[in-house]
Design a protein around this motif. Structure first.
Motif, PDB file in Angstrom:
ATOM      1  N   PRO A  98      -3.858  -6.319   6.648  1.00  0.00           N
ATOM      2  CA  PRO A  98      -2.547  -6.667   6.105  1.00  0.00           C
ATOM      3  C   PRO A  98      -1.430  -5.847   6.728  1.00  0.00           C
ATOM      4  O   PRO A  98      -1.619  -4.680   7.087  1.00  0.00           O
ATOM      5  CB  PRO A  98      -2.694  -6.349   4.612  1.00  0.00           C
ATOM      6  CG  PRO A  98      -3.807  -5.364   4.535  1.00  0.00           C
ATOM      7  CD  PRO A  98      -4.709  -5.603   5.697  1.00  0.00           C
ATOM      8  N   THR A  99      -0.279  -6.466   6.839  1.00  0.00           N
ATOM      9  CA  THR A  99       0.897  -5.762   7.335  1.00  0.00           C
ATOM     10  C   THR A  99       1.825  -5.534   6.140  1.00  0.00           C
ATOM     11  O   THR A  99       1.595  -6.068   5.053  1.00  0.00           O
ATOM     12  CB  THR A  99       1.632  -6.611   8.389  1.00  0.00           C
ATOM     13  OG1 THR A  99       1.949  -7.866   7.795  1.00  0.00           O
ATOM     14  CG2 THR A  99       0.779  -6.849   9.606  1.00  0.00           C
ATOM     15  N   GLY A 100       2.858  -4.767   6.345  1.00  0.00           N
ATOM     16  CA  GLY A 100       3.851  -4.573   5.285  1.00  0.00           C
ATOM     17  C   GLY A 100       3.488  -3.442   4.343  1.00  0.00           C
ATOM     18  O   GLY A 100       2.589  -2.648   4.605  1.00  0.00           O
ATOM     19  N   ARG A 101       4.178  -3.420   3.213  1.00  0.00           N
ATOM     20  CA  ARG A 101       4.068  -2.311   2.272  1.00  0.00           C
ATOM     21  C   ARG A 101       2.664  -2.206   1.691  1.00  0.00           C
ATOM     22  O   ARG A 101       2.043  -3.194   1.343  1.00  0.00           O
ATOM     23  CB  ARG A 101       5.067  -2.515   1.124  1.00  0.00           C
ATOM     24  CG  ARG A 101       5.393  -1.258   0.355  1.00  0.00           C
ATOM     25  CD  ARG A 101       6.463  -1.565  -0.693  1.00  0.00           C
ATOM     26  NE  ARG A 101       5.973  -2.476  -1.725  1.00  0.00           N
ATOM     27  CZ  ARG A 101       5.263  -2.091  -2.798  1.00  0.00           C
ATOM     28  NH1 ARG A 101       4.989  -0.821  -2.975  1.00  0.00           N
ATOM     29  NH2 ARG A 101       4.850  -2.977  -3.694  1.00  0.00           N
ATOM     30  N   ARG A 102       2.185  -0.974   1.628  1.00  0.00           N
ATOM     31  CA  ARG A 102       0.841  -0.708   1.157  1.00  0.00           C
ATOM     32  C   ARG A 102       0.848  -0.635  -0.377  1.00  0.00           C
ATOM     33  O   ARG A 102       1.435   0.266  -0.959  1.00  0.00           O
ATOM     34  CB  ARG A 102       0.398   0.634   1.734  1.00  0.00           C
ATOM     35  CG  ARG A 102      -1.056   0.839   1.744  1.00  0.00           C
ATOM     36  CD  ARG A 102      -1.413   2.219   2.253  1.00  0.00           C
ATOM     37  NE  ARG A 102      -2.634   2.602   1.587  1.00  0.00           N
ATOM     38  CZ  ARG A 102      -3.816   2.104   1.908  1.00  0.00           C
ATOM     39  NH1 ARG A 102      -3.951   1.280   2.896  1.00  0.00           N
ATOM     40  NH2 ARG A 102      -4.879   2.447   1.207  1.00  0.00           N
TER      41      ARG A 102
END
Ligand code: MN
Length: 257
Positions: free
Chosen positions: A211-215
């Motif tokens: 996944p990309t973006g905020r964890r």
């Protein structure tokens, strides 16, 4: 208790057999699974082809119905025909060879088979084991069976539709159980461009897991990567209920015919 067991990796997949052996400790298990691998076919069903079905030896002493169709076909065939006179109390789909998390749920044949069971009003659970070079389906099946037993006890007469993912067990025991949402972070995807022996270009979809973006550790994508077993309640009503009133308030009219 009667259990319908299916998958999307095909009737001869090791994850299915491992799950079968554990589920027989809970009740009578009937295998109805696709003849060939059907990963990422989603909720497809066969409407333009016949569904051939034959009983085969899945392993020594284990019989199963091999269906020349999709995972959702298998559940339909099982519930409408093969098990019509003695319907199952539970549908289990898996163990899938690889995690089913994030937006991949929308492509997953494993999850679609569980949803199909839920369409028919049955409790259903999809079970997947994260990809690794050493897939320990036996340990994963033991873990899944232990959880399914607890889920059945906790749910009582309530229906459930659940998505269970088990992290790589070769890396050590799971850190715990996390009941969490399906992540909607997009994933790193790529189309590999290659050439066939005649020089014609072709493309291959790859990636789609990281996944990309905020964890957000409270969603399946990150919780699983952190070593937790994840359990997510699903629903198949695609209505965006929160937006329904706003849409109804838009000044929309049918065009004059
Ligand atoms: Mn699969």
């Amino acid at each position: 208790m009667r259990i319908l067991l299916t998958n999307d990796d095909g009737i001869l997949a090791p994850g299915l057999l491992a799950m079968y052996r554990e589920l027989t400790r809970l009740g009578d298990v009937t295998i109805v699974a696709p003849t060939t691998p059907q990963s990422a076919v989603g909720h497809a069903i066969s409407v333009a082809q016949p569904l051939f079905c034959q009983e085969i030896d899945v392993a020594e002493g284990v019989r199963g119905h091999s269906v020349d169709g999709r995972p959702a076909d298998c559940v339909k065939l099982a519930l409408l025909e093969l098990l019509k006179s003695h319907p199952p109390d539970l549908v289990v789909s898996g163990i899938n060879n690889g995690e089913n998390i994030g937006i991949n749920l929308l492509y997953s044949g494993t999850v679609a088979a569980a949803i199909e069971g839920a369409f028919y009003g049955l409790p259903a659970i999809a079970v997947s084991l994260a990809y690794s070079t050493r897939m320990d389906f036996h340990a994963a099946a033991r873990l899944a069976r232990g959880l399914i037993q607890q889920i059945l006890a906790a749910a009582g007469r309530d229906r459930f539709l659940l998505n269970l993912n088990i992290p790589d067990l070769a890396a050590g025991p799971p850190k715990g159980l996390r009941v969490c949402r399906m992540g909607v972070n997009s994933t790193e995807e790529a189309l590999l461009r290659r050439s066939d022996p005649r020089g014609r270009p072709y493309f291959w979809i790859t990636g789609g897991l990281v996944p990309t973006g905020r964890r957000d550790t409270q969603v399946d994508q990150f919780a699983l990567a952190d070593g937790y077993v994840t359990l997510t309640p699903l629903q198949f009503d695609l209505t965006d209920s929160a937006r329904l009133p706003a849409l109804a308030a838009w000044p929309l009219r049918l065009p004059e015919m």
